[in-house]
Design a protein around this motif. Structure first.
Motif, PDB file in Angstrom:
ATOM      1  N   VAL A 157      -8.528  14.744   2.365  1.00 29.35           N
ATOM      2  CA  VAL A 157      -7.513  14.180   3.251  1.00 29.35           C
ATOM      3  C   VAL A 157      -6.561  15.301   3.648  1.00 29.35           C
ATOM      4  O   VAL A 157      -6.416  16.310   2.941  1.00 29.35           O
ATOM      5  N   LEU A 158      -5.936  15.127   4.785  1.00 27.69           N
ATOM      6  CA  LEU A 158      -5.014  16.122   5.341  1.00 27.69           C
ATOM      7  C   LEU A 158      -3.626  15.525   5.419  1.00 27.69           C
ATOM      8  O   LEU A 158      -3.450  14.397   5.896  1.00 27.69           O
ATOM      9  N   ALA A 159      -2.634  16.266   4.960  1.00 31.16           N
ATOM     10  CA  ALA A 159      -1.260  15.758   4.978  1.00 31.16           C
ATOM     11  C   ALA A 159      -0.277  16.908   5.088  1.00 31.16           C
ATOM     12  O   ALA A 159      -0.575  18.049   4.696  1.00 31.16           O
ATOM     13  N   ALA A 160       0.898  16.616   5.614  1.00 30.36           N
ATOM     14  CA  ALA A 160       2.011  17.566   5.613  1.00 30.36           C
ATOM     15  C   ALA A 160       2.987  17.145   4.527  1.00 30.36           C
ATOM     16  O   ALA A 160       3.231  15.951   4.327  1.00 30.36           O
ATOM     17  N   ARG A 161       3.533  18.132   3.828  1.00 27.10           N
ATOM     18  CA  ARG A 161       4.584  17.851   2.851  1.00 27.10           C
ATOM     19  C   ARG A 161       5.909  18.284   3.470  1.00 27.10           C
ATOM     20  O   ARG A 161       6.165  19.469   3.650  1.00 27.10           O
ATOM     21  N   HIS A 162       6.752  17.285   3.821  1.00 26.06           N
ATOM     22  CA  HIS A 162       8.027  17.614   4.465  1.00 26.06           C
ATOM     23  C   HIS A 162       9.163  16.752   3.928  1.00 26.06           C
ATOM     24  O   HIS A 162      10.206  16.607   4.562  1.00 26.06           O
ATOM     25  N   GLY A 163       8.962  16.176   2.736  1.00 30.67           N
ATOM     26  CA  GLY A 163       9.986  15.349   2.113  1.00 30.67           C
ATOM     27  C   GLY A 163       9.431  14.753   0.832  1.00 30.67           C
ATOM     28  O   GLY A 163       8.239  14.888   0.517  1.00 30.67           O
ATOM     29  N   MET A 164      10.276  14.067   0.090  1.00 28.21           N
ATOM     30  CA  MET A 164       9.872  13.557  -1.211  1.00 28.21           C
ATOM     31  C   MET A 164       8.778  12.504  -1.121  1.00 28.21           C
ATOM     32  O   MET A 164       7.884  12.434  -1.974  1.00 28.21           O
ATOM     33  N   PHE A 165       8.810  11.678  -0.075  1.00 33.13           N
ATOM     34  CA  PHE A 165       7.844  10.584  -0.036  1.00 33.13           C
ATOM     35  C   PHE A 165       6.493  11.037   0.499  1.00 33.13           C
ATOM     36  O   PHE A 165       5.454  10.559   0.039  1.00 33.13           O
ATOM     37  N   SER A 166       6.463  11.998   1.403  1.00 31.43           N
ATOM     38  CA  SER A 166       5.185  12.604   1.770  1.00 31.43           C
ATOM     39  C   SER A 166       4.611  13.344   0.559  1.00 31.43           C
ATOM     40  O   SER A 166       3.391  13.313   0.310  1.00 31.43           O
ATOM     41  N   HIS A 167       5.470  13.977  -0.229  1.00 35.91           N
ATOM     42  CA  HIS A 167       5.042  14.657  -1.454  1.00 35.91           C
ATOM     43  C   HIS A 167       4.421  13.669  -2.444  1.00 35.91           C
ATOM     44  O   HIS A 167       3.371  13.943  -3.041  1.00 35.91           O
ATOM     45  N   ARG A 168       5.057  12.524  -2.611  1.00 30.43           N
ATOM     46  CA  ARG A 168       4.559  11.561  -3.593  1.00 30.43           C
ATOM     47  C   ARG A 168       3.217  10.960  -3.174  1.00 30.43           C
ATOM     48  O   ARG A 168       2.366  10.666  -4.022  1.00 30.43           O
ATOM     49  N   TRP A 169       3.018  10.787  -1.876  1.00 28.63           N
ATOM     50  CA  TRP A 169       1.731  10.265  -1.407  1.00 28.63           C
ATOM     51  C   TRP A 169       0.630  11.300  -1.663  1.00 28.63           C
ATOM     52  O   TRP A 169      -0.484  10.967  -2.070  1.00 28.63           O
ATOM     53  N   ILE A 170       0.949  12.574  -1.455  1.00 27.20           N
ATOM     54  CA  ILE A 170       0.001  13.644  -1.757  1.00 27.20           C
ATOM     55  C   ILE A 170      -0.340  13.634  -3.241  1.00 27.20           C
ATOM     56  O   ILE A 170      -1.515  13.728  -3.634  1.00 27.20           O
ATOM     57  N   ASP A 171       0.677  13.513  -4.085  1.00 27.93           N
ATOM     58  CA  ASP A 171       0.464  13.480  -5.531  1.00 27.93           C
ATOM     59  C   ASP A 171      -0.410  12.300  -5.926  1.00 27.93           C
ATOM     60  O   ASP A 171      -1.332  12.434  -6.754  1.00 27.93           O
ATOM     61  N   CYS A 188      -2.669  10.795  -4.131  1.00 27.42           N
ATOM     62  CA  CYS A 188      -4.054  11.047  -3.713  1.00 27.42           C
ATOM     63  C   CYS A 188      -4.754  12.007  -4.663  1.00 27.42           C
ATOM     64  O   CYS A 188      -5.946  11.824  -4.989  1.00 27.42           O
ATOM     65  N   ARG A 189      -4.053  13.032  -5.098  1.00 28.13           N
ATOM     66  CA  ARG A 189      -4.667  13.973  -6.044  1.00 28.13           C
ATOM     67  C   ARG A 189      -4.990  13.290  -7.364  1.00 28.13           C
ATOM     68  O   ARG A 189      -6.040  13.548  -7.963  1.00 28.13           O
ATOM     69  N   ARG A 190      -4.119  12.424  -7.831  1.00 37.88           N
ATOM     70  CA  ARG A 190      -4.388  11.707  -9.078  1.00 37.88           C
ATOM     71  C   ARG A 190      -5.587  10.765  -8.934  1.00 37.88           C
ATOM     72  O   ARG A 190      -6.262  10.454  -9.921  1.00 37.88           O
ATOM     73  N   GLN A 191      -5.847  10.310  -7.719  1.00 39.38           N
ATOM     74  CA  GLN A 191      -6.988   9.436  -7.475  1.00 39.38           C
ATOM     75  C   GLN A 191      -8.290  10.212  -7.269  1.00 39.38           C
ATOM     76  O   GLN A 191      -9.336   9.613  -7.028  1.00 39.38           O
ATOM     77  N   GLY A 192      -8.235  11.519  -7.352  1.00 35.63           N
ATOM     78  CA  GLY A 192      -9.446  12.311  -7.259  1.00 35.63           C
ATOM     79  C   GLY A 192      -9.820  12.767  -5.869  1.00 35.63           C
ATOM     80  O   GLY A 192     -10.952  13.210  -5.640  1.00 35.63           O
ATOM     81  N   PHE A 193      -8.875  12.712  -4.929  1.00 35.65           N
ATOM     82  CA  PHE A 193      -9.141  13.184  -3.575  1.00 35.65           C
ATOM     83  C   PHE A 193      -8.707  14.651  -3.450  1.00 35.65           C
ATOM     84  O   PHE A 193      -7.768  15.092  -4.118  1.00 35.65           O
ATOM     85  N   ASN A 194      -9.375  15.364  -2.582  1.00 30.26           N
ATOM     86  CA  ASN A 194      -9.006  16.734  -2.262  1.00 30.26           C
ATOM     87  C   ASN A 194      -7.997  16.689  -1.119  1.00 30.26           C
ATOM     88  O   ASN A 194      -8.306  16.184  -0.042  1.00 30.26           O
ATOM     89  N   VAL A 195      -6.805  17.193  -1.348  1.00 32.51           N
ATOM     90  CA  VAL A 195      -5.758  17.106  -0.340  1.00 32.51           C
ATOM     91  C   VAL A 195      -5.470  18.486   0.238  1.00 32.51           C
ATOM     92  O   VAL A 195      -5.093  19.408  -0.491  1.00 32.51           O
ATOM     93  N   GLU A 196      -5.669  18.617   1.540  1.00 31.67           N
ATOM     94  CA  GLU A 196      -5.242  19.824   2.249  1.00 31.67           C
ATOM     95  C   GLU A 196      -3.812  19.593   2.713  1.00 31.67           C
ATOM     96  O   GLU A 196      -3.535  18.659   3.471  1.00 31.67           O
ATOM     97  N   VAL A 197      -2.908  20.444   2.253  1.00 39.16           N
ATOM     98  CA  VAL A 197      -1.478  20.244   2.498  1.00 39.16           C
ATOM     99  C   VAL A 197      -0.952  21.304   3.456  1.00 39.16           C
ATOM    100  O   VAL A 197      -1.187  22.496   3.269  1.00 39.16           O
ATOM    101  N   ILE A 198      -0.248  20.850   4.478  1.00 37.55           N
ATOM    102  CA  ILE A 198       0.465  21.751   5.374  1.00 37.55           C
ATOM    103  C   ILE A 198       1.935  21.709   4.975  1.00 37.55           C
ATOM    104  O   ILE A 198       2.616  20.696   5.176  1.00 37.55           O
ATOM    105  N   GLU A 199       2.404  22.786   4.366  1.00 40.98           N
ATOM    106  CA  GLU A 199       3.793  22.836   3.907  1.00 40.98           C
ATOM    107  C   GLU A 199       4.712  22.948   5.127  1.00 40.98           C
ATOM    108  O   GLU A 199       4.521  23.799   6.001  1.00 40.98           O
TER     109      GLU A 199
END
Length: 396
Positions: free
Chosen positions: A82-96, A98-109
């Motif tokens: 999955v692809l996501a941008a991290r630009h705040g606490m709640f986008s960060h938590r959604w990324i976290d 997904c990673r805990r669920q075993g997905f590979n997350v490509e993050v755009i800081e």
């Protein structure tokens, strides 16, 4: 803290007395037709609020985080990218999550104070020639920074890249308060909860699904039970639930939607813009700035106000709670201690907002910030008294 004072946090929000009465119900048989008569209007109403014509709405007993988890586990499989941008606490938590669920997350800081970077997301999608990216995650309204992202631009980036990825959007602090156009923006899963724009207690996670998302359920191999879309849709079709439902909250949701539609959704959105603009004008009168970097990013549900570098913003929130018994929100993550947040969504009026602005002003003056008492209140008053309709507000 006094229950007489409104809260100015970005959720849970103030509960109107009318909704309190609507959820004050005796125990009922949730296997009866009376429950179906309650459930179906709530599900249909969700679709109207998010502007979804052809798709499904689903309710789970949980909060927005549960809706996040339900969306990704029902639509994706372990190992998916999955692809996501991290630009705040709640986008960060959604990324976290997904990673805990075993997905590979490509993050755009991305800098906190900016929205989801459509151009950068588009470049990543264009580079993904093998279409390994299965979903793009977008936080429509980043509650930690008071930033609204342009979901339509992200959809355009997906389309320009010719990419088949699903578009999953967190609308927890925007839906039912800010305009959300699921069909027009090509959103495949929209996520929210009961405790924000719907003005209810926390306890319902809400997901709206496009037909493309429903089709994606067939190939998902993620483990799930409580949050299984298939079980829920099957039970809902006959007016039931696969387990015990939160009857009072579902009744409240149906009533909340009637209230929103009675006001008129466009009027609801205009009211939120008007109230937010009053807070923004007060902020400028104080000589302060918002965390959101430019006006097109300003949220209409929460304002994150940057304090001077020598001030700990948490002290403002703590002082307001202790001395005036009014709740504001602290900064989170990278902006902890740097901003305090005024939530102005859900059950909120100009007059209520003025009380919050006045309290924030008093707290800052008490703590020695160089602010003229009454300056922010006066700026907001001038705007509110001359701006009453959508047209007048947008032109101001």
């Amino acid at each position: 803290m006094s229950s007489q004072n409104p809260v100015f946090i970005p959720g849970p929000t103030n509960i109107p007395d009318e909704l309190r009465r609507a959820i004050d119900l005796p125990t009922m048989d949730h296997r009866s037709s009376a429950f179906a008569d309650m459930l179906h209007p709530a599900l249909a109403g969700i679709k109207r609020v998010v502007k979804l014509r052809d798709g499904e709405a689903i309710i789970f007993p949980a909060t927005g985080t549960g809706a996040w988890e339900a969306a990704v586990t029902n639509l994706l499989s372990p190992g998916d990218t999955v692809l996501a941008a991290r630009h705040g606490m709640f986008s960060h938590r959604w990324i976290d999550l997904c990673r805990r669920q075993g997905f590979n997350v490509e993050v755009i800081e991305t800098e906190w104070g900016l929205g989801a970077p459509a151009e950068a997301l588009g470049a990543a999608l264009s580079a993904d020639k093998a279409h390994k990216i299965r979903a793009v995650l977008v936080t429509h309204n980043e509650t930690a920074t008071g930033v609204r992202s342009d979901v339509a631009s992200v959809r355009k980036a997906l389309d320009a890249a010719g990419h088949p990825a699903l578009l999953l959007v967190d609308g927890v602090s925007s839906i039912a308060s800010m305009d959300f156009r699921m069909d027009e923006w090509g959103v495949d899963a929209a996520i929210t909860g009961s405790q924000k724009g719907f003005m209810l207690p926390a306890g319902l996670s809400i997901v709206a699904l496009s037909r493309k998302a429903i089709a994606a359920m067939a190939t998902s191999t993620s483990p799930r039970c409580f949050f299984d879309f298939k079980d829920m849709l099957k039970s809902n079709a006959s007016g039931g639930f696969p387990y015990t439902p939160p009857v009072s909250l579902i009744a409240g949701l149906a009533h909340s939607i009637r209230m929103l539609e009675g006001e008129g959704l466009e009027n609801v959105f205009a009211r939120h813009y008007r109230i937010a603009e009053g807070v923004r004008r007060a902020t400028r009168a104080w000589g302060l700035a918002l965390c959101a970097k430019s006006p097109e990013l300003y949220s209409d549900t929460v304002s994150a106000i940057v304090v001077p570098a020598n001030v700990d913003s948490t002290r403002i929130v703590t002082h307001a709670a202790e001395k005036y018994q009014v709740a504001f929100s602290v900064g989170l993550g990278e902006v902890a201690g740097k901003v305090f947040r005024i939530g102005h969504l859900g059950s909120m009026s100009d007059v209520m907002a003025l009380s919050g602005i006045a309290t924030a002003e008093m707290a800052m003056v008490d703590l020695g910030l160089p602010i003229e008492l009454g300056s922010g209140v006066a700026a907001a008053q001038e705007f509110y008294r001359t701006s009453t309709s959508n047209r007048q507000t947008r032109a101001a």
